[in-house]
Motif scaffolding. Sequence first.
Motif, PDB file in Angstrom:
ATOM      1  N   ARG A  22       0.781   0.804  -8.359  1.00  0.00           N
ATOM      2  CA  ARG A  22       0.672   0.988  -9.801  1.00  0.00           C
ATOM      3  C   ARG A  22       1.007   2.428 -10.187  1.00  0.00           C
ATOM      4  O   ARG A  22       0.812   3.364  -9.409  1.00  0.00           O
ATOM      5  N   ALA A  23       1.487   2.572 -11.419  1.00  0.00           N
ATOM      6  CA  ALA A  23       1.971   3.881 -11.868  1.00  0.00           C
ATOM      7  C   ALA A  23       0.855   4.909 -11.976  1.00  0.00           C
ATOM      8  O   ALA A  23       1.035   6.075 -11.604  1.00  0.00           O
ATOM      9  N   GLU A  24      -0.316   4.498 -12.486  1.00  0.00           N
ATOM     10  CA  GLU A  24      -1.381   5.485 -12.709  1.00  0.00           C
ATOM     11  C   GLU A  24      -1.909   6.082 -11.396  1.00  0.00           C
ATOM     12  O   GLU A  24      -2.003   7.317 -11.273  1.00  0.00           O
ATOM     13  N   PRO A  25      -2.231   5.261 -10.375  1.00  0.00           N
ATOM     14  CA  PRO A  25      -2.623   5.874  -9.091  1.00  0.00           C
ATOM     15  C   PRO A  25      -1.506   6.715  -8.473  1.00  0.00           C
ATOM     16  O   PRO A  25      -1.781   7.721  -7.810  1.00  0.00           O
ATOM     17  N   ARG A  26      -0.247   6.311  -8.696  1.00  0.00           N
ATOM     18  CA  ARG A  26       0.876   7.073  -8.160  1.00  0.00           C
ATOM     19  C   ARG A  26       0.900   8.468  -8.796  1.00  0.00           C
ATOM     20  O   ARG A  26       1.097   9.476  -8.106  1.00  0.00           O
ATOM     21  N   ARG A  27       0.687   8.532 -10.109  1.00  0.00           N
ATOM     22  CA  ARG A  27       0.656   9.828 -10.795  1.00  0.00           C
ATOM     23  C   ARG A  27      -0.503  10.685 -10.285  1.00  0.00           C
ATOM     24  O   ARG A  27      -0.357  11.886 -10.069  1.00  0.00           O
TER      25      ARG A  27
END
Length: 405
Positions: A22-27
Amino acid sequence: MLTGWPSQLDELFGRISGEFARAEPRRQARKYLEGLLGGAKRKNGWQLAEQIGDARPWRTQRVLSHVLWDQDRVRDVCRAYIVEQLGRDGVLIVDETGFLKKGEHSVGVARQYSGTAGRIDNCQVGVFLAYATERGHALIDRRLYLPEDWLDDEHRREGRIPADVAFATKPAMARAMIAQALDAGVPCGWVAADALYGSDKSLRVLLEQRAVPYVLAVRGNEVLNVLTAEREFLHLKASALADLVPEDGWKRLSAGVGAKGQRYYDWARLRLFRLQEPLWDHWLLIRRNRKNHADKAYYVTFGPMETTLADLVRVAGRRWAIEECFEIAKQDCGLADYEVRSWHGWYRHITLAMLALAFLAAMRRRLNVERGAAAVRHSSRLPTACRRSATSSPPSKGSVHPGSL
């Protein structure tokens, strides 16, 4: 001035970004990595949150606790990146370091010896593997040491330590990490370690079976076998064998550059009784303090027959590199600043700190290359003697904060 480091960090993170679905954990993982490279005095949750612009540390802490990602695959990326950046003529070095703790709930914490503190203290201990070349050095693997008390206590380990984790000694952990690195194709010219690991005969057998040369420290009471020129078979301690070296058998050599310049010692070697085919040989390498001749260190070594004394000394001196890895990783990459207590949390933080250290090692190598090129350009306008001086100075060893590049 080194430019372009943000894009270099983006490229490195791109190699592991697929671990985060997912994008948020990646950020958040990207922020965590950059925070570890930042200038905060301590890289704990609140200071990291302040540095990366979060009001609270919870989102970043979830990267270490709840987000699904494989820390061992990230470790593999870190290992491959280091070999790519530092070259294929490396020495594998194993050692442990302690992480002092006040409480008793962090997994693996116990009153045990810590080289960091120089005494028995309440701490966790990690066993690490480093990769070192002439271009730099960094950590490429890690294992958390679990005292037997932790593994025998079902209440303590339930839900906190994977069920398949069994007790392993520190030398056993070292053997596993070295074997895993070799199986992964890490190019290894030599293996070096201190006496805790050098005294492990199973490690020596492992390396000899794989035809991997080594320089392993041993204690003075290590019993070794020597066949003299008179065909006399001796079975003596390393310290007693050192007493057999005549005064003209010592040679003064540098073990490498230290904080005060070249580290000169007197060195000698004795051929040990050989079990291998003639293409390989064993020696006892002895290091003697130039002023205090009673101050000696001992190494059991294995390598091709054409190996010189200077070759063995060079590898013995390379072992210091892992100590510098620990120092830089703790001071500049937050290696010891974690606040997690769980098994997975420890491995995840340590792995990301190792990745940050790998990035610093790569940037330091690049900076040294750019400085060398600039020195050559500048020296082309100087007299010959000055030109030699301008291009022969050793590279700086200090850590490199991206913010200062």
